[in-house]
Design an enzyme around this catalytic site. Structure first.
Site, PDB file in Angstrom:
ATOM      1  N   ASN A  25       0.804  -1.231   0.000  1.00 27.18           N
ATOM      2  CA  ASN A  25       0.000   0.000   0.000  1.00 27.18           C
ATOM      3  C   ASN A  25       0.833   1.276   0.000  1.00 27.18           C
ATOM      4  O   ASN A  25       0.289   2.365  -0.104  1.00 27.18           O
ATOM      5  CB  ASN A  25      -0.927   0.006   1.222  1.00 27.18           C
ATOM      6  CG  ASN A  25      -2.011  -1.046   1.105  1.00 27.18           C
ATOM      7  OD1 ASN A  25      -2.377  -1.451  -0.004  1.00 27.18           O
ATOM      8  ND2 ASN A  25      -2.503  -1.516   2.232  1.00 27.18           N
ATOM      9  N   LYS A  27       3.768   4.054  -1.282  1.00 29.83           N
ATOM     10  CA  LYS A  27       4.163   4.614  -2.577  1.00 29.83           C
ATOM     11  C   LYS A  27       5.532   4.103  -2.999  1.00 29.83           C
ATOM     12  O   LYS A  27       6.396   3.899  -2.161  1.00 29.83           O
ATOM     13  CB  LYS A  27       4.206   6.135  -2.430  1.00 29.83           C
ATOM     14  CG  LYS A  27       4.748   6.870  -3.630  1.00 29.83           C
ATOM     15  CD  LYS A  27       4.609   8.358  -3.416  1.00 29.83           C
ATOM     16  CE  LYS A  27       5.573   9.143  -4.290  1.00 29.83           C
ATOM     17  NZ  LYS A  27       5.370   8.927  -5.726  1.00 29.83           N
ATOM     18  N   LYS A  29       5.907   1.747  -5.929  1.00 33.16           N
ATOM     19  CA  LYS A  29       5.873   0.515  -6.738  1.00 33.16           C
ATOM     20  C   LYS A  29       6.185   0.808  -8.207  1.00 33.16           C
ATOM     21  O   LYS A  29       7.067   0.190  -8.810  1.00 33.16           O
ATOM     22  CB  LYS A  29       4.485  -0.147  -6.627  1.00 33.16           C
ATOM     23  CG  LYS A  29       4.143  -0.546  -5.200  1.00 33.16           C
ATOM     24  CD  LYS A  29       2.736  -1.051  -5.060  1.00 33.16           C
ATOM     25  CE  LYS A  29       1.668   0.011  -5.167  1.00 33.16           C
ATOM     26  NZ  LYS A  29       1.680   1.015  -4.090  1.00 33.16           N
ATOM     27  N   THR A  30       5.469   1.771  -8.751  1.00 32.23           N
ATOM     28  CA  THR A  30       5.682   2.098 -10.165  1.00 32.23           C
ATOM     29  C   THR A  30       7.034   2.782 -10.356  1.00 32.23           C
ATOM     30  O   THR A  30       7.766   2.464 -11.301  1.00 32.23           O
ATOM     31  CB  THR A  30       4.536   3.002 -10.682  1.00 32.23           C
ATOM     32  OG1 THR A  30       3.319   2.260 -10.598  1.00 32.23           O
ATOM     33  CG2 THR A  30       4.762   3.432 -12.121  1.00 32.23           C
ATOM     34  N   THR A  31       7.355   3.705  -9.453  1.00 34.19           N
ATOM     35  CA  THR A  31       8.622   4.428  -9.628  1.00 34.19           C
ATOM     36  C   THR A  31       9.831   3.503  -9.473  1.00 34.19           C
ATOM     37  O   THR A  31      10.835   3.699 -10.157  1.00 34.19           O
ATOM     38  CB  THR A  31       8.713   5.638  -8.676  1.00 34.19           C
ATOM     39  OG1 THR A  31       8.307   5.246  -7.383  1.00 34.19           O
ATOM     40  CG2 THR A  31       7.856   6.786  -9.163  1.00 34.19           C
ATOM     41  N   ARG A  39      17.790   1.872 -15.444  1.00 39.40           N
ATOM     42  CA  ARG A  39      19.041   1.115 -15.350  1.00 39.40           C
ATOM     43  C   ARG A  39      19.259   0.254 -16.584  1.00 39.40           C
ATOM     44  O   ARG A  39      20.350   0.222 -17.150  1.00 39.40           O
ATOM     45  CB  ARG A  39      18.998   0.168 -14.153  1.00 39.40           C
ATOM     46  CG  ARG A  39      19.350   0.810 -12.883  1.00 39.40           C
ATOM     47  CD  ARG A  39      19.604  -0.250 -11.833  1.00 39.40           C
ATOM     48  NE  ARG A  39      20.101   0.419 -10.646  1.00 39.40           N
ATOM     49  CZ  ARG A  39      19.930  -0.001  -9.416  1.00 39.40           C
ATOM     50  NH1 ARG A  39      19.287  -1.126  -9.191  1.00 39.40           N
ATOM     51  NH2 ARG A  39      20.428   0.662  -8.415  1.00 39.40           N
ATOM     52  N   PHE A  80      -9.500   3.891 -14.331  1.00 42.81           N
ATOM     53  CA  PHE A  80     -10.317   3.386 -13.233  1.00 42.81           C
ATOM     54  C   PHE A  80     -10.034   1.911 -12.935  1.00 42.81           C
ATOM     55  O   PHE A  80      -9.559   1.183 -13.803  1.00 42.81           O
ATOM     56  CB  PHE A  80     -11.803   3.504 -13.564  1.00 42.81           C
ATOM     57  CG  PHE A  80     -12.251   4.907 -13.773  1.00 42.81           C
ATOM     58  CD1 PHE A  80     -12.398   5.758 -12.682  1.00 42.81           C
ATOM     59  CD2 PHE A  80     -12.513   5.380 -15.037  1.00 42.81           C
ATOM     60  CE1 PHE A  80     -12.801   7.073 -12.867  1.00 42.81           C
ATOM     61  CE2 PHE A  80     -12.927   6.695 -15.230  1.00 42.81           C
ATOM     62  CZ  PHE A  80     -13.069   7.540 -14.149  1.00 42.81           C
ATOM     63  N   TRP A  82     -12.003  -0.130  -9.564  1.00 37.11           N
ATOM     64  CA  TRP A  82     -13.303  -0.428  -8.954  1.00 37.11           C
ATOM     65  C   TRP A  82     -14.275   0.745  -9.039  1.00 37.11           C
ATOM     66  O   TRP A  82     -15.466   0.594  -8.855  1.00 37.11           O
ATOM     67  CB  TRP A  82     -13.107  -0.869  -7.499  1.00 37.11           C
ATOM     68  CG  TRP A  82     -12.218   0.057  -6.734  1.00 37.11           C
ATOM     69  CD1 TRP A  82     -10.859   0.026  -6.666  1.00 37.11           C
ATOM     70  CD2 TRP A  82     -12.625   1.191  -5.958  1.00 37.11           C
ATOM     71  NE1 TRP A  82     -10.396   1.054  -5.902  1.00 37.11           N
ATOM     72  CE2 TRP A  82     -11.452   1.776  -5.443  1.00 37.11           C
ATOM     73  CE3 TRP A  82     -13.853   1.751  -5.627  1.00 37.11           C
ATOM     74  CZ2 TRP A  82     -11.465   2.914  -4.632  1.00 37.11           C
ATOM     75  CZ3 TRP A  82     -13.874   2.879  -4.820  1.00 37.11           C
ATOM     76  CH2 TRP A  82     -12.690   3.452  -4.333  1.00 37.11           C
ATOM     77  N   GLU A 117       0.642  -1.818 -12.760  1.00 36.08           N
ATOM     78  CA  GLU A 117      -0.720  -1.964 -12.196  1.00 36.08           C
ATOM     79  C   GLU A 117      -1.430  -3.223 -12.704  1.00 36.08           C
ATOM     80  O   GLU A 117      -2.660  -3.272 -12.751  1.00 36.08           O
ATOM     81  CB  GLU A 117      -1.606  -0.717 -12.470  1.00 36.08           C
ATOM     82  CG  GLU A 117      -0.932   0.643 -12.378  1.00 36.08           C
ATOM     83  CD  GLU A 117      -0.410   1.027 -11.001  1.00 36.08           C
ATOM     84  OE1 GLU A 117      -0.692   0.310 -10.026  1.00 36.08           O
ATOM     85  OE2 GLU A 117       0.308   2.035 -10.909  1.00 36.08           O
TER      86      GLU A 117
HETATM   87  P1  ATP Z   1       4.491   5.649  -7.518  1.00 36.06           P
HETATM   88  O1  ATP Z   1       3.865   5.711  -8.904  1.00 36.06           O
HETATM   89  O2  ATP Z   1       4.699   7.028  -6.966  1.00 36.06           O
HETATM   90  O3  ATP Z   1       5.678   4.766  -7.444  1.00 36.06           O
HETATM   91  P2  ATP Z   1       2.810   3.561  -6.536  1.00 36.06           P
HETATM   92  O4  ATP Z   1       2.917   2.951  -7.878  1.00 36.06           O
HETATM   93  O5  ATP Z   1       3.389   2.801  -5.395  1.00 36.06           O
HETATM   94  O6  ATP Z   1       3.405   5.025  -6.545  1.00 36.06           O
HETATM   95  P3  ATP Z   1      -0.054   3.342  -6.659  1.00 36.06           P
HETATM   96  O7  ATP Z   1      -0.572   2.345  -5.686  1.00 36.06           O
HETATM   97  O8  ATP Z   1       0.034   2.967  -8.092  1.00 36.06           O
HETATM   98  O9  ATP Z   1       1.324   3.916  -6.157  1.00 36.06           O
HETATM   99  O10 ATP Z   1      -0.918   4.641  -6.466  1.00 36.06           O
HETATM  100  C1  ATP Z   1      -0.957   5.700  -7.388  1.00 36.06           C
HETATM  101  C2  ATP Z   1      -0.840   7.010  -6.681  1.00 36.06           C
HETATM  102  O11 ATP Z   1      -1.610   7.071  -5.516  1.00 36.06           O
HETATM  103  C3  ATP Z   1       0.601   7.335  -6.265  1.00 36.06           C
HETATM  104  O12 ATP Z   1       0.949   8.559  -6.858  1.00 36.06           O
HETATM  105  C4  ATP Z   1       0.550   7.452  -4.780  1.00 36.06           C
HETATM  106  O13 ATP Z   1       1.346   8.481  -4.221  1.00 36.06           O
HETATM  107  C5  ATP Z   1      -0.885   7.722  -4.502  1.00 36.06           C
HETATM  108  N1  ATP Z   1      -1.178   7.214  -3.164  1.00 36.06           N
HETATM  109  C6  ATP Z   1      -0.658   6.141  -2.565  1.00 36.06           C
HETATM  110  N2  ATP Z   1      -1.113   6.000  -1.292  1.00 36.06           N
HETATM  111  C7  ATP Z   1      -1.945   7.030  -1.090  1.00 36.06           C
HETATM  112  C8  ATP Z   1      -2.731   7.480   0.028  1.00 36.06           C
HETATM  113  N3  ATP Z   1      -2.751   6.822   1.189  1.00 36.06           N
HETATM  114  N4  ATP Z   1      -3.472   8.582  -0.156  1.00 36.06           N
HETATM  115  C9  ATP Z   1      -3.468   9.246  -1.318  1.00 36.06           C
HETATM  116  N5  ATP Z   1      -2.740   8.902  -2.391  1.00 36.06           N
HETATM  117  C10 ATP Z   1      -1.994   7.801  -2.289  1.00 36.06           C
HETATM  118 MG    MG Z   2       1.646   2.508  -9.372  1.00 40.85          MG
END
Ligand code: ATP
Ligand code: MG
Length: 186
Positions: A25, A27, A29-31, A39, A80, A82, A117
């Site tokens: 949960n 932040k 994962k994507t970055t 790399r 989107f 859910w 995702e």
């Molecule tokens: P990033 O793309 O920054 O690496 P992620 O891939 O881990 O993040 P996702 O689960 O794909 O994150 O979520 C997409 C976005 O939702 C991210 O930009 C993240 O910062 C945001 N996000 C994650 N947790 C929360 C939260 N608790 N409240 C609001 N936004 C959130």
């Molecule tokens: Mg992501």
């Protein structure tokens, strides 16, 4: 045994394409996946990114950077999961993207494939996890595949070589109501 006590397996050095999962949960994962893409790109390795939620019009910082670097990034979703007003359309786009990404698993030229995702297709039951795992395991042996997204199913985790769970400790939106900012989130 705690995680810190795992000993590396000794033996002959081997190379293989890894199945990598970034879940949880928090932040990053994507970055983190994009960091690995950078790399690999730096090593002259052909890389490609398939995004399952972001719409084709997505033009975030990472899309702009990838364009300049010549890294193919293919977003195909409607933004989107859910919350979709038209779940059948959302599912249809996701499965269409899966068909495209799946076709890349056998390309002998490709070194790394990111499925950003992708876990949501499995979590929402749009695609059978077993079917996805079988396809991923059947990839060309030297291809690295990076899967991101929350709620990675156990079967995917079991099949993966490298799994990282991002843990949410603080998020500026949650604690301070600070919305997404360029460069940090998009
Ligand atoms: P990033 O793309 O920054 O690496 P992620 O891939 O881990 O993040 P996702 O689960 O794909 O994150 O979520 C997409 C976005 O939702 C991210 O930009 C993240 O910062 C945001 N996000 C994650 N947790 C929360 C939260 N608790 N409240 C609001 N936004 C959130
Ligand atoms: Mg992501």
């Amino acid at each position: 045994m705690t995680d810190g006590e795992h000993q590396p397996v000794k033996g002959p050095r081997k190379k293989k394409g890894l199945l990598i999962v970034n879940t949880g949960n928090g932040k990053g994962k994507t970055t983190a996946a994009l960091g690995m893409v950078l790399r690999a790109w730096g090593r002259g390795m052909p890389v490609e990114v398939y995004q399952f939620i972001k719409p084709p019009t997505a033009n975030f910082g990472e899309h702009r950077a990838a364009k300049r670097l010549g890294i193919p990034v293919h977003p195909l979703g409607d933004g989107f999961t859910w919350k979709s007003k038209d779940p059948e359309k959302t599912k249809g786009l996701a499965l269409e993207q899966w068909e495209r990404a799946k076709a890349r698993l056998q390309d002998p030229e490709l070194a790394m494939l990111v499925l950003d995702e992708f876990t949501y297709l499995l979590h929402y039951g749009w695609l059978e996890t077993e079917e996805a795992v079988t396809a991923l395991q059947g990839r060309r042996p030297m291809l690295h595949v990076v899967v991101t997204g929350r709620y990675a199913p156990d079967q995917l985790i079991a099949a993966a070589d490298l799994v990282t769970e991002m843990t949410l400790i603080k998020h500026p939106y949650r604690e301070q109501g600070i919305k997404a900012q360029p460069g940090v989130e998009f």
